[in-house]
Design a protein around this motif. Structure first.
Motif, PDB file in Angstrom:
ATOM      1  N   ALA A 121       0.808  -1.229   0.000  1.00  8.00           N
ATOM      2  CA  ALA A 121       0.000   0.000   0.000  1.00  8.00           C
ATOM      3  C   ALA A 121       0.830   1.262   0.000  1.00  8.00           C
ATOM      4  O   ALA A 121       0.311   2.345  -0.310  1.00  8.00           O
ATOM      5  CB  ALA A 121      -0.921   0.001   1.217  1.00  8.00           C
ATOM      6  N   ALA A 122       2.118   1.152   0.354  1.00  3.94           N
ATOM      7  CA  ALA A 122       2.950   2.359   0.447  1.00  3.94           C
ATOM      8  C   ALA A 122       3.029   3.118  -0.873  1.00  3.94           C
ATOM      9  O   ALA A 122       2.874   4.342  -0.903  1.00  3.94           O
ATOM     10  CB  ALA A 122       4.338   1.990   0.953  1.00  3.94           C
ATOM     11  N   PRO A 123       3.261   2.435  -2.013  1.00  6.94           N
ATOM     12  CA  PRO A 123       3.352   3.209  -3.262  1.00  6.94           C
ATOM     13  C   PRO A 123       1.998   3.590  -3.858  1.00  6.94           C
ATOM     14  O   PRO A 123       1.957   4.252  -4.901  1.00  6.94           O
ATOM     15  CB  PRO A 123       4.112   2.255  -4.189  1.00  6.94           C
ATOM     16  CG  PRO A 123       3.767   0.900  -3.701  1.00  6.94           C
ATOM     17  CD  PRO A 123       3.600   1.011  -2.228  1.00  6.94           C
ATOM     18  N   LEU A 124       0.898   3.144  -3.241  1.00  7.90           N
ATOM     19  CA  LEU A 124      -0.426   3.418  -3.804  1.00  7.90           C
ATOM     20  C   LEU A 124      -1.087   4.575  -3.058  1.00  7.90           C
ATOM     21  O   LEU A 124      -1.320   4.481  -1.851  1.00  7.90           O
ATOM     22  CB  LEU A 124      -1.305   2.168  -3.697  1.00  7.90           C
ATOM     23  CG  LEU A 124      -0.787   0.892  -4.365  1.00  7.90           C
ATOM     24  CD1 LEU A 124      -1.745  -0.250  -4.117  1.00  7.90           C
ATOM     25  CD2 LEU A 124      -0.562   1.093  -5.844  1.00  7.90           C
ATOM     26  N   PRO A 125      -1.423   5.650  -3.721  1.00  5.78           N
ATOM     27  CA  PRO A 125      -2.148   6.717  -3.028  1.00  5.78           C
ATOM     28  C   PRO A 125      -3.568   6.297  -2.681  1.00  5.78           C
ATOM     29  O   PRO A 125      -4.074   6.592  -1.608  1.00  5.78           O
ATOM     30  CB  PRO A 125      -2.124   7.870  -4.038  1.00  5.78           C
ATOM     31  CG  PRO A 125      -1.950   7.211  -5.378  1.00  5.78           C
ATOM     32  CD  PRO A 125      -1.140   5.982  -5.130  1.00  5.78           C
ATOM     33  N   THR A 126      -4.211   5.579  -3.576  1.00  9.55           N
ATOM     34  CA  THR A 126      -5.557   5.098  -3.343  1.00  9.55           C
ATOM     35  C   THR A 126      -5.879   4.003  -4.348  1.00  9.55           C
ATOM     36  O   THR A 126      -5.301   3.957  -5.431  1.00  9.55           O
ATOM     37  CB  THR A 126      -6.587   6.245  -3.488  1.00  9.55           C
ATOM     38  OG1 THR A 126      -7.900   5.745  -3.216  1.00  9.55           O
ATOM     39  CG2 THR A 126      -6.553   6.823  -4.898  1.00  9.55           C
ATOM     40  N   GLY A 127      -6.794   3.087  -3.990  1.00 11.37           N
ATOM     41  CA  GLY A 127      -7.166   2.047  -4.927  1.00 11.37           C
ATOM     42  C   GLY A 127      -7.519   0.739  -4.242  1.00 11.37           C
ATOM     43  O   GLY A 127      -7.549   0.619  -3.016  1.00 11.37           O
ATOM     44  N   ILE A 128      -7.786  -0.265  -5.085  1.00  9.01           N
ATOM     45  CA  ILE A 128      -8.160  -1.611  -4.643  1.00  9.01           C
ATOM     46  C   ILE A 128      -6.972  -2.533  -4.878  1.00  9.01           C
ATOM     47  O   ILE A 128      -6.308  -2.474  -5.912  1.00  9.01           O
ATOM     48  CB  ILE A 128      -9.384  -2.112  -5.434  1.00  9.01           C
ATOM     49  CG1 ILE A 128     -10.587  -1.193  -5.205  1.00  9.01           C
ATOM     50  CG2 ILE A 128      -9.719  -3.545  -5.018  1.00  9.01           C
ATOM     51  CD1 ILE A 128     -11.085  -1.170  -3.787  1.00  9.01           C
ATOM     52  N   LEU A 129      -6.720  -3.391  -3.907  1.00  8.28           N
ATOM     53  CA  LEU A 129      -5.664  -4.395  -4.073  1.00  8.28           C
ATOM     54  C   LEU A 129      -6.141  -5.728  -3.513  1.00  8.28           C
ATOM     55  O   LEU A 129      -7.032  -5.787  -2.658  1.00  8.28           O
ATOM     56  CB  LEU A 129      -4.363  -3.950  -3.412  1.00  8.28           C
ATOM     57  CG  LEU A 129      -4.346  -3.699  -1.891  1.00  8.28           C
ATOM     58  CD1 LEU A 129      -4.016  -4.970  -1.132  1.00  8.28           C
ATOM     59  CD2 LEU A 129      -3.326  -2.619  -1.557  1.00  8.28           C
ATOM     60  N   LEU A 130      -5.520  -6.794  -4.007  1.00 11.75           N
ATOM     61  CA  LEU A 130      -5.802  -8.162  -3.554  1.00 11.75           C
ATOM     62  C   LEU A 130      -4.551  -8.710  -2.891  1.00 11.75           C
ATOM     63  O   LEU A 130      -3.462  -8.676  -3.472  1.00 11.75           O
ATOM     64  CB  LEU A 130      -6.224  -9.046  -4.720  1.00 11.75           C
ATOM     65  CG  LEU A 130      -7.628  -8.761  -5.292  1.00 11.75           C
ATOM     66  CD1 LEU A 130      -7.844  -9.528  -6.591  1.00 11.75           C
ATOM     67  CD2 LEU A 130      -8.700  -9.125  -4.295  1.00 11.75           C
ATOM     68  N   LEU A 131      -4.743  -9.222  -1.678  1.00  9.35           N
ATOM     69  CA  LEU A 131      -3.628  -9.724  -0.882  1.00  9.35           C
ATOM     70  C   LEU A 131      -3.782 -11.237  -0.717  1.00  9.35           C
ATOM     71  O   LEU A 131      -4.777 -11.719  -0.174  1.00  9.35           O
ATOM     72  CB  LEU A 131      -3.602  -9.041   0.482  1.00  9.35           C
ATOM     73  CG  LEU A 131      -2.396  -9.314   1.375  1.00  9.35           C
ATOM     74  CD1 LEU A 131      -1.144  -8.750   0.753  1.00  9.35           C
ATOM     75  CD2 LEU A 131      -2.623  -8.723   2.760  1.00  9.35           C
ATOM     76  N   GLY A 132      -2.798 -11.994  -1.212  1.00  4.15           N
ATOM     77  CA  GLY A 132      -2.796 -13.452  -1.065  1.00  4.15           C
ATOM     78  C   GLY A 132      -2.294 -13.845   0.313  1.00  4.15           C
ATOM     79  O   GLY A 132      -1.086 -13.906   0.551  1.00  4.15           O
ATOM     80  N   GLU A 133      -3.228 -14.105   1.243  1.00  5.09           N
ATOM     81  CA  GLU A 133      -2.859 -14.368   2.633  1.00  5.09           C
ATOM     82  C   GLU A 133      -2.453 -15.806   2.887  1.00  5.09           C
ATOM     83  O   GLU A 133      -1.858 -16.103   3.919  1.00  5.09           O
ATOM     84  CB  GLU A 133      -4.028 -13.990   3.554  1.00  5.09           C
ATOM     85  CG  GLU A 133      -4.392 -12.511   3.494  1.00  5.09           C
ATOM     86  CD  GLU A 133      -5.489 -12.164   4.462  1.00  5.09           C
ATOM     87  OE1 GLU A 133      -6.051 -13.100   5.083  1.00  5.09           O
ATOM     88  OE2 GLU A 133      -5.794 -10.960   4.605  1.00  5.09           O
ATOM     89  N   ASP A 134      -2.758 -16.694   1.986  1.00  5.23           N
ATOM     90  CA  ASP A 134      -2.392 -18.106   2.176  1.00  5.23           C
ATOM     91  C   ASP A 134      -2.151 -18.723   0.818  1.00  5.23           C
ATOM     92  O   ASP A 134      -2.910 -18.474  -0.138  1.00  5.23           O
ATOM     93  CB  ASP A 134      -3.493 -18.861   2.920  1.00  5.23           C
ATOM     94  CG  ASP A 134      -3.075 -20.297   3.248  1.00  5.23           C
ATOM     95  OD1 ASP A 134      -1.853 -20.548   3.318  1.00  5.23           O
ATOM     96  OD2 ASP A 134      -3.961 -21.154   3.412  1.00  5.23           O
ATOM     97  N   VAL A 135      -1.088 -19.531   0.724  1.00  6.84           N
ATOM     98  CA  VAL A 135      -0.746 -20.234  -0.513  1.00  6.84           C
ATOM     99  C   VAL A 135      -0.551 -21.698  -0.169  1.00  6.84           C
ATOM    100  O   VAL A 135       0.343 -22.048   0.602  1.00  6.84           O
ATOM    101  CB  VAL A 135       0.528 -19.650  -1.157  1.00  6.84           C
ATOM    102  CG1 VAL A 135       0.880 -20.432  -2.420  1.00  6.84           C
ATOM    103  CG2 VAL A 135       0.348 -18.176  -1.477  1.00  6.84           C
ATOM    104  N   ASP A 136      -1.399 -22.551  -0.715  1.00  9.76           N
ATOM    105  CA  ASP A 136      -1.345 -23.995  -0.452  1.00  9.76           C
ATOM    106  C   ASP A 136      -0.912 -24.698  -1.730  1.00  9.76           C
ATOM    107  O   ASP A 136      -1.637 -24.682  -2.735  1.00  9.76           O
ATOM    108  CB  ASP A 136      -2.709 -24.491   0.010  1.00  9.76           C
ATOM    109  CG  ASP A 136      -2.684 -25.975   0.360  1.00  9.76           C
ATOM    110  OD1 ASP A 136      -1.581 -26.513   0.571  1.00  9.76           O
ATOM    111  OD2 ASP A 136      -3.771 -26.594   0.420  1.00  9.76           O
ATOM    112  N   VAL A 137       0.271 -25.303  -1.685  1.00  8.48           N
ATOM    113  CA  VAL A 137       0.843 -25.972  -2.857  1.00  8.48           C
ATOM    114  C   VAL A 137       0.671 -27.472  -2.696  1.00  8.48           C
ATOM    115  O   VAL A 137       1.076 -28.054  -1.685  1.00  8.48           O
ATOM    116  CB  VAL A 137       2.333 -25.614  -3.019  1.00  8.48           C
ATOM    117  CG1 VAL A 137       2.901 -26.284  -4.269  1.00  8.48           C
ATOM    118  CG2 VAL A 137       2.517 -24.101  -3.091  1.00  8.48           C
ATOM    119  N   ASP A 138       0.069 -28.101  -3.672  1.00  8.09           N
ATOM    120  CA  ASP A 138      -0.115 -29.556  -3.701  1.00  8.09           C
ATOM    121  C   ASP A 138       0.531 -30.081  -4.973  1.00  8.09           C
ATOM    122  O   ASP A 138      -0.033 -29.970  -6.065  1.00  8.09           O
ATOM    123  CB  ASP A 138      -1.601 -29.914  -3.648  1.00  8.09           C
ATOM    124  CG  ASP A 138      -1.828 -31.406  -3.425  1.00  8.09           C
ATOM    125  OD1 ASP A 138      -0.836 -32.167  -3.484  1.00  8.09           O
ATOM    126  OD2 ASP A 138      -2.978 -31.810  -3.195  1.00  8.09           O
TER     127      ASP A 138
END
Length: 395
Positions: free
Chosen positions: A105-122
């Motif tokens: 979020a630091a370089p973004l003044p405003t907007g929508i972002l998606l945060l991948g909080e979990d990554v499950d590799v099979d």
């Protein structure tokens, strides 16, 4: 002759004894002494006392040095164990998602972002599942009462109705509506995590899966967002995922893209590239187990050489038990590898597990053959000795 007979008669002998006792010298005095006529005294057999075994006794200084070394070793062990325990407290105190969101979020003044909080590799599927969270940052974009998500005061839930689409799916993966977020009675805050999250499944590129643990997987995906009420595009400013999972390291990079629609208009989207590989710590541990299995296989070969060179070494005792223990230990160490693949011919089995088990099995069979041969040689030698004894007895 008459004088000699008189001298040797019992009466003359008694007289002579009396003369000897009186100290009168006679020619036959040495032969007529009473001590000479007594039976000789046999000395008792000489018995040798066992030689005392001199056992070295440690000096007080040596005993003190051993005690000091033991105390120092114990203190070093306690300090080492205690130092490692601080790693758990450090991981607990670190806010991975907060740091990730802050960096995104630091370089973004405003907007929508998606945060991948979990990554499950099979790897067996092979697939990867990412849990995405919809987050808004900046003034005018954050829903009132939802500020402070993951400790970032400028970020929270979106204040507008948004639908998120993954790749070219016709139905949205997430339909977010601010009206569905309830208020907390005590503080008036609004935050329901499940209402702003969704899971996305992807297929992995597994052409390097046979290189375990040096395997690497990659994927690419695109996402776009629309305003649910007006169907107008909502720009996604960033796509970020966590960098570490239980068994993998994740490297993500995103870039801005767009789609050209049938009417010639453009729709903004966001593309994500994921690269998944094993962490360095896991690779070191896996190669350590792999090297240990090779050392065990070489030890089995060494036991064979030791048994062949030493004729007094019986192959049916400790060597056979040691090789049997090696045969049981190698599969257990192979199963201890993190996220171990199946026995499908991966490289680490081709140059490791398969030849290791083959060498250890051949050593076990060889030891059994040597033990049987030694038993048969011993039986033949005993039979030959018995026949020779019988022939000697008959002769």
């Amino acid at each position: 002759m008459h004088g000699v007979d008189t001298l040797l008669s019992p009466v003359s002998t008694d007289c002579l004894l009396e003369v000897v006792e009186e100290g009168i010298h006679r020619p036959f005095e040495p032969f007529l002494k009473v001590d000479y006529l007594k039976p000789k005294h046999r000395p008792e057999p000489l018995t040798l006392a066992p030689r005392p075994v001199l056992r070295p006794t440690a000096s007080p200084r040596a005993r003190l040095s051993s005690s000091v070394l033991l105390i120092i070793f114990t203190l070093v062990s306690l300090v080492f164990t205690g130092s490692l325990s601080f790693a758990f407290f450090g991981e607990r105190n670190s806010d991975v998602l907060g740091d990730l969101l802050k960096g995104a979020a630091a370089p973004l003044p405003t907007g929508i972002l998606l945060l991948g909080e979990d990554v499950d590799v099979d790897v067996d599927e092979p697939s990867i599942t990412v849990r995405w969270s919809l987050i808004a940052c900046g003034p005018g974009m954050v829903l009132d009462g939802s500020e402070g998500i993951h400790g970032i005061s400028a970020c929270g839930l979106p204040s507008r109705n948004i639908s998120v689409f993954v790749d070219d799916a016709e139905s949205p993966a997430l339909v977010f509506s601010p009206s569905n977020i309830p208020f907390l009675s005590s503080s008036g805050m609004r935050s329901i995590q499940a209402l702003s999250q969704f899971d996305a499944d992807y297929v992995l590129d597994v052409h390097e899966a046979h290189l375990y643990p040096m395997d690497r997987y990659s994927l690419s995906t695109t996402m776009f967002a629309l305003d649910t009420e007006t169907s107008s595009p909502v720009p996604i400013e960033a796509l970020h995922t966590i960098h570490e999972t239980i068994s993998f390291s994740v490297v993500s990079s995103d870039s801005s893209t767009y789609h050209t629609l049938s009417d010639g208009s453009r729709r903004s989207s966001r593309e994500l590239h994921l690269s998944v590989s094993r962490p360095t710590s896991a690779r070191i541990f896996i190669f350590s187990l792999w090297a240990t299995n090779w050392l065990l296989a070489h030890a089995a070969v060494g036991l064979i050489l030791l048994t062949i060179r030493n004729e007094e070494y019986y192959p049916g005792d400790s060597p056979a038990l040691a090789v049997l223990a090696i045969l049981l230990a190698i599969p257990r160490l192979r199963e201890s590898m993190p996220d171990d693949p199946g026995f499908d011919g991966v490289l680490i089995d081709t140059v490791g597990y398969f030849p290791q088990m083959a060498i250890s099995g051949i050593c076990a069979v060889t030891l059994l053959f040597l033990a049987a041969k030694k038993e048969m040689d011993g039986a033949d030698g005993a039979l030959g000795t018995d026949v020779d004894n019988r022939r000697s007895a008959q002769a």
